[in-house]
Design a protein around this motif. Sequence first.
Motif, PDB file in Angstrom:
ATOM      1  N   UNK A 311       0.753  -1.054   0.030  1.00  0.00           N
ATOM      2  CA  UNK A 311       0.009   0.369   0.009  1.00  0.00           C
ATOM      3  C   UNK A 311       0.917   0.994  -0.195  1.00  0.00           C
ATOM      4  N   UNK A 312       0.640   2.327  -0.966  1.00  0.00           N
ATOM      5  CA  UNK A 312       1.395   3.217  -1.116  1.00  0.00           C
ATOM      6  C   UNK A 312       0.631   4.571  -0.730  1.00  0.00           C
ATOM      7  N   UNK A 313       1.313   5.553   0.142  1.00  0.00           N
ATOM      8  CA  UNK A 313       0.584   6.429   0.872  1.00  0.00           C
ATOM      9  C   UNK A 313       1.326   7.681   0.663  1.00  0.00           C
ATOM     10  N   UNK A 314       0.366   8.911   0.513  1.00  0.00           N
ATOM     11  CA  UNK A 314       0.937  10.140   0.144  1.00  0.00           C
ATOM     12  C   UNK A 314       1.420  10.697   1.456  1.00  0.00           C
ATOM     13  N   UNK A 315       2.584  11.303   1.644  1.00  0.00           N
ATOM     14  CA  UNK A 315       3.213  11.889   2.593  1.00  0.00           C
ATOM     15  C   UNK A 315       2.391  12.681   3.423  1.00  0.00           C
ATOM     16  N   UNK A 316       1.714  13.601   2.465  1.00  0.00           N
ATOM     17  CA  UNK A 316       0.890  14.778   3.061  1.00  0.00           C
ATOM     18  C   UNK A 316      -0.230  14.322   3.740  1.00  0.00           C
ATOM     19  N   UNK A 317      -0.660  12.831   3.471  1.00  0.00           N
ATOM     20  CA  UNK A 317      -1.677  11.935   4.172  1.00  0.00           C
ATOM     21  C   UNK A 317      -1.115  11.580   5.687  1.00  0.00           C
ATOM     22  N   UNK A 318      -0.227  11.154   5.430  1.00  0.00           N
ATOM     23  CA  UNK A 318       0.631  10.725   6.914  1.00  0.00           C
ATOM     24  C   UNK A 318       0.872  11.837   7.881  1.00  0.00           C
ATOM     25  N   UNK A 319       1.314  12.913   7.401  1.00  0.00           N
ATOM     26  CA  UNK A 319       1.624  13.994   7.999  1.00  0.00           C
ATOM     27  C   UNK A 319       0.323  14.452   8.978  1.00  0.00           C
ATOM     28  N   UNK A 320      -0.842  14.195   8.398  1.00  0.00           N
ATOM     29  CA  UNK A 320      -2.093  14.631   9.032  1.00  0.00           C
ATOM     30  C   UNK A 320      -2.444  13.677  10.322  1.00  0.00           C
ATOM     31  N   UNK A 321      -1.455  12.690  10.681  1.00  0.00           N
ATOM     32  CA  UNK A 321      -1.755  11.828  11.683  1.00  0.00           C
ATOM     33  C   UNK A 321      -1.112  12.391  13.086  1.00  0.00           C
ATOM     34  N   UNK A 322      -0.486  13.531  12.957  1.00  0.00           N
ATOM     35  CA  UNK A 322       0.241  14.342  13.989  1.00  0.00           C
ATOM     36  C   UNK A 322      -0.620  14.508  15.198  1.00  0.00           C
ATOM     37  N   UNK A 323      -0.489  13.849  16.311  1.00  0.00           N
ATOM     38  CA  UNK A 323      -1.439  14.259  17.315  1.00  0.00           C
ATOM     39  C   UNK A 323      -1.253  15.685  17.876  1.00  0.00           C
ATOM     40  N   UNK A 324      -2.458  16.089  18.473  1.00  0.00           N
ATOM     41  CA  UNK A 324      -2.326  17.537  18.994  1.00  0.00           C
ATOM     42  C   UNK A 324      -2.399  17.255  20.281  1.00  0.00           C
TER      43      UNK A 324
END
Length: 426
Positions: A311-324
Amino acid sequence: MASGADVALAFAIAGACLAKERRLPPSAQSQEMFTCALAQLIRQALATDGGDPAFQAIVLQAQETAVHEHVQLRRARAADQRAVRTATNSIAHPGKLRRMPAGAVREALARLHALAAAGSWAALAQAVERALAQGLTEQPELRAPLEAMRSSPALTRLQRGDELLRLDAVRRYQALCERRGPLAGSHAAAAKGRTSAREGERAEQAAAAAFGKLAELLNRHREGAAGYRVVRSLRTPRGFPGTANKAKEEWDAALLHGEPGAAAELILLAEIKASPAAAMSDFPRLLRGLRRLAHASAETAYAFASADGEARFLGASLRQLEPVGHLLPSHVIYCCSATAEPPPQVLSAASKAVLLAEPASLAFALQVARGKSPPHSALAPVWNELQTAPRLRAALHQYETAAKARAAMLHPDDLVAAVERSLDQS
């Protein structure tokens, strides 16, 4: 029902956590409450009736040198058994013996193999000595391995381990270990492991079915364009940015969206648990794993291995996983199919365990076990460490962690129902 000590400890810990958030020193009253309650908890744990066998085993290990030695030897026992049996097989394996002529040498070697297989370590050592003394193995290819077995540290440790098992203190320790749960390597432990595995498999099957239904609903809503799909057991690629120190690296289930052959967008990421309580201990690792994924470069596509292919993911999508802070992103959830949930404990078992295992707690317990009455103020070091030591961070933030983990938890059926309602309204 929680004891008074549990409630008081939880209240004092909550006060310490709040003071830390406000960057204020904790109150003297909170410290007094904490040390008094911890002293009470230790005495309760040491009680003959209704005490904590796990803690009593730790205290007995600290009291008795023989028990401490037994624990150290037990850690190496499986490796020592393999080493001795491998050495025995090198000269006495049945396959080798079949090619030997019948006689005293073959019988002696067959006995060595049988004793090693049975775990009769003292008898094995005696048989090796006897074989060497009787001159049955004058051949260098046999004598050298036998001499090595006679001087083997592994065989010496195994014999010593058997000797210790006959001591009263070690037997008491073994009994305490059995009361706290099946011993590692036992049939009971294996049965418990199989039960846990089945529960985990059922939870994974329920979550996979729910995610499959989600993908089907979303694709149907897009009039047949199959842009949504599910992948299971995703593994963070080697060399991924950020540090892997105690961070989650395998992800149970994910819902993706993307055209065939293109890097996908991560829509929903789920960790699957057989029970709600399991999420609490997992939560810190989950946060660390998400922070690492958020180190992705926005313009890069990352290939994750999974049970359903790459499965290939866009880095921009992974960056949205940053916890607040310590909050999970809204598209990261825990998925649990358990039908009934007991009320959360005021003081978690994990928090109790780490507080009782602190050096000052053990020193206090040893004095109590010897019939002394130490003052509860002797536990002040535990209070001080609670506010600063990384090893006690989970205990300090136990209520906050439990609340956040439970807030992120959904039943698979509820997840599907929520998506169905959303699509019906769109």
